[in-house]
Design a protein around this motif. Structure first.
Motif, PDB file in Angstrom:
ATOM      1  N   PHE A  24       0.789  -0.912  -0.089  1.00 35.58           N
ATOM      2  CA  PHE A  24       0.201  -0.087  -0.253  1.00 35.58           C
ATOM      3  C   PHE A  24       1.253   1.208  -0.107  1.00 35.58           C
ATOM      4  N   ASP A  25       0.713   2.237  -1.040  1.00 33.93           N
ATOM      5  CA  ASP A  25       1.299   3.436  -0.981  1.00 33.93           C
ATOM      6  C   ASP A  25       0.481   4.339   0.433  1.00 33.93           C
ATOM      7  N   PHE A  26       1.615   4.075   1.593  1.00 36.48           N
ATOM      8  CA  PHE A  26       0.905   5.665   2.715  1.00 36.48           C
ATOM      9  C   PHE A  26       1.546   6.472   1.918  1.00 36.48           C
ATOM     10  N   SER A  27       2.263   6.847   1.159  1.00 35.62           N
ATOM     11  CA  SER A  27       2.578   8.278   0.911  1.00 35.62           C
ATOM     12  C   SER A  27       1.593   9.175   0.773  1.00 35.62           C
ATOM     13  N   GLY A  28       0.655   8.942  -0.101  1.00 37.44           N
ATOM     14  CA  GLY A  28      -0.904   9.186  -0.303  1.00 37.44           C
ATOM     15  C   GLY A  28      -1.334   9.571   0.090  1.00 37.44           C
ATOM     16  N   VAL A  29      -1.539   9.387   1.840  1.00 37.27           N
ATOM     17  CA  VAL A  29      -2.225   9.328   2.999  1.00 37.27           C
ATOM     18  C   VAL A  29      -1.801  10.794   3.463  1.00 37.27           C
ATOM     19  N   LYS A  30      -2.565  11.247   3.376  1.00 41.44           N
ATOM     20  CA  LYS A  30      -2.729  13.285   3.739  1.00 41.44           C
ATOM     21  C   LYS A  30      -4.762  13.347   4.440  1.00 41.44           C
ATOM     22  N   THR A  31      -5.165  11.996   4.187  1.00 42.86           N
ATOM     23  CA  THR A  31      -7.273  12.730   5.017  1.00 42.86           C
ATOM     24  C   THR A  31      -6.460  11.089   5.867  1.00 42.86           C
ATOM     25  N   PHE A  32      -8.038  11.139   6.369  1.00 42.65           N
ATOM     26  CA  PHE A  32      -8.620  10.379   7.516  1.00 42.65           C
ATOM     27  C   PHE A  32     -10.186  10.895   7.804  1.00 42.65           C
ATOM     28  N   GLN A  33     -10.780   9.853   8.054  1.00 41.72           N
ATOM     29  CA  GLN A  33     -12.087   9.876   7.929  1.00 41.72           C
ATOM     30  C   GLN A  33     -12.246   8.452   9.810  1.00 41.72           C
ATOM     31  N   TYR A  34     -12.949   9.002  11.007  1.00 40.98           N
ATOM     32  CA  TYR A  34     -13.095   8.597  11.220  1.00 40.98           C
ATOM     33  C   TYR A  34     -14.246   7.469  11.201  1.00 40.98           C
ATOM     34  N   VAL A  35     -14.887   6.174  11.406  1.00 41.50           N
ATOM     35  CA  VAL A  35     -15.510   5.625  11.659  1.00 41.50           C
ATOM     36  C   VAL A  35     -15.836   4.362  12.546  1.00 41.50           C
ATOM     37  N   ASP A  36     -16.991   4.079  12.804  1.00 38.78           N
ATOM     38  CA  ASP A  36     -17.352   3.727  14.222  1.00 38.78           C
ATOM     39  C   ASP A  36     -17.527   2.252  13.399  1.00 38.78           C
ATOM     40  N   THR A  37     -17.512   1.046  14.052  1.00 36.74           N
ATOM     41  CA  THR A  37     -17.804  -0.327  13.628  1.00 36.74           C
ATOM     42  C   THR A  37     -18.953  -1.168  14.372  1.00 36.74           C
ATOM     43  N   ARG A  38     -19.004  -2.268  14.111  1.00 39.65           N
ATOM     44  CA  ARG A  38     -19.843  -2.690  14.817  1.00 39.65           C
ATOM     45  C   ARG A  38     -19.312  -3.086  16.713  1.00 39.65           C
ATOM     46  N   GLU A  39     -17.641  -3.444  16.066  1.00 35.85           N
ATOM     47  CA  GLU A  39     -16.565  -4.161  17.374  1.00 35.85           C
ATOM     48  C   GLU A  39     -15.976  -2.831  18.056  1.00 35.85           C
ATOM     49  N   SER A  40     -16.572  -1.356  17.404  1.00 40.36           N
ATOM     50  CA  SER A  40     -15.679  -0.241  17.620  1.00 40.36           C
ATOM     51  C   SER A  40     -16.182   0.315  19.078  1.00 40.36           C
ATOM     52  N   ASN A  41     -15.263   0.690  20.140  1.00 35.71           N
ATOM     53  CA  ASN A  41     -15.884   1.558  21.506  1.00 35.71           C
ATOM     54  C   ASN A  41     -15.318   0.600  22.224  1.00 35.71           C
ATOM     55  N   ALA A  42     -14.751   1.406  23.743  1.00 31.25           N
ATOM     56  CA  ALA A  42     -14.912   0.478  24.695  1.00 31.25           C
ATOM     57  C   ALA A  42     -16.930   0.630  25.102  1.00 31.25           C
ATOM     58  N   LYS A  43     -16.404  -0.524  26.133  1.00 32.39           N
ATOM     59  CA  LYS A  43     -17.775  -0.101  26.829  1.00 32.39           C
ATOM     60  C   LYS A  43     -18.286   0.834  27.930  1.00 32.39           C
ATOM     61  N   ASN A  44     -17.313   1.064  27.852  1.00 29.08           N
ATOM     62  CA  ASN A  44     -17.613   3.223  28.921  1.00 29.08           C
ATOM     63  C   ASN A  44     -18.120   3.965  27.845  1.00 29.08           C
ATOM     64  N   GLU A  45     -18.849   4.878  27.972  1.00 26.69           N
ATOM     65  CA  GLU A  45     -19.060   5.574  26.918  1.00 26.69           C
ATOM     66  C   GLU A  45     -17.930   7.100  27.378  1.00 26.69           C
ATOM     67  N   LEU A  46     -17.706   7.796  28.257  1.00 24.58           N
ATOM     68  CA  LEU A  46     -17.146   8.277  28.637  1.00 24.58           C
ATOM     69  C   LEU A  46     -15.347   8.034  28.041  1.00 24.58           C
ATOM     70  N   MET A  47     -14.987   6.583  28.590  1.00 18.73           N
ATOM     71  CA  MET A  47     -13.763   6.029  27.373  1.00 18.73           C
ATOM     72  C   MET A  47     -13.642   6.588  26.030  1.00 18.73           C
ATOM     73  N   ALA A  48     -15.338   5.680  26.214  1.00 17.66           N
ATOM     74  CA  ALA A  48     -14.664   5.724  24.277  1.00 17.66           C
ATOM     75  C   ALA A  48     -14.863   6.647  23.499  1.00 17.66           C
ATOM     76  N   GLY A  49     -15.581   7.425  24.298  1.00 18.07           N
ATOM     77  CA  GLY A  49     -15.571   9.027  23.407  1.00 18.07           C
ATOM     78  C   GLY A  49     -13.858  10.104  23.549  1.00 18.07           C
ATOM     79  N   ARG A  50     -13.550   9.096  25.006  1.00 18.73           N
ATOM     80  CA  ARG A  50     -12.502  10.140  25.088  1.00 18.73           C
ATOM     81  C   ARG A  50     -10.808   8.664  24.461  1.00 18.73           C
ATOM     82  N   ILE A  51     -11.155   7.746  24.157  1.00 19.95           N
ATOM     83  CA  ILE A  51      -9.994   6.813  22.948  1.00 19.95           C
ATOM     84  C   ILE A  51      -9.914   7.054  22.079  1.00 19.95           C
ATOM     85  N   GLU A  52     -11.613   7.935  20.804  1.00 20.52           N
ATOM     86  CA  GLU A  52     -11.682   8.573  19.581  1.00 20.52           C
ATOM     87  C   GLU A  52     -10.978   9.727  20.052  1.00 20.52           C
TER      88      GLU A  52
END
Length: 192
Positions: free
Chosen positions: A31-59
């Protein structure tokens, strides 16, 4: 020579929880990482800590680390989709302590004693094993190629999870800093 009767303490530690952070990175070498300039955060089914406060902090900490690493967050058409997962496992370590009294030392041959030989007495000993439970947590950060819809980068950090939330945040920050250094090397073409 005097006979000595003493108290002996023995401490044996068997499997104590690891306190250091273990960080690893894997990526698609084609994969050509030199072309990576932008990102978008997305949630998935497996995403996030169970504690909502910690989940938001980690994100937010992940986004901050990516921005500080030179990437721009966008809401559409990113060069990389980013998400995270947290896994935890309850583990145990066992510590054994022992205490014993030594036996009689007696005299050896030529020193008298019983039949000209030393007397070997018996000692008494006891030991106790204690179980300590702890949580091992792993933070997994994934980067996906939006065009191919496939995983191209994964960073993981594993720690013995601290009890207090502010200590947990520090642990996440430390993991992200270490993963960030590895990410920088990949962008520079220097591998892991």
């Amino acid at each position: 020579m005097k006979k000595v009767l003493g108290l002996v303490f023995v401490l044996a530690l068997a499997a104590t929880p690891a306190l250091a952070q273990k960080v690893t990175v894997d990526y698609a070498h084609d994969f050509d990482f030199s072309g990576v300039k932008t990102f978008q955060y997305v949630d998935t089914r497996e995403s996030n800590a169970k504690n909502e406060l910690m989940a938001g902090r980690i994100e937010e900490l992940i986004k901050k680390e990516l921005r500080e690493g030179g990437l721009t967050e966008v809401q559409e058409n990113p060069d990389l989709f980013v998400t995270y997962h947290v896994t935890t496992e309850e583990l145990s370590s066992f510590n054994t302590t022992g205490m014993g009294y030594g036996g009689y030392g007696g005299y050896g041959p030529g020193w008298g004693g019983w039949g000209g030989y030393g007397y070997g007495g018996m000692g008494m000993a006891s030991s106790t094993t204690y179980e300590t439970k702890y949580t091992e947590g792993t933070l997994i950060i994934d980067g996906y190629d939006p065009a191919e819809k496939k995983l191209v980068w994964r960073g993981t950090g594993t720690v013995t999870v601290k009890a207090k939330p502010d200590k947990q945040i520090t642990q996440v920050e430390n993991i992200l800093a270490k993963i960030g250094k590895k990410w920088d090397k990949i962008l520079e073409g220097k591998g892991k």
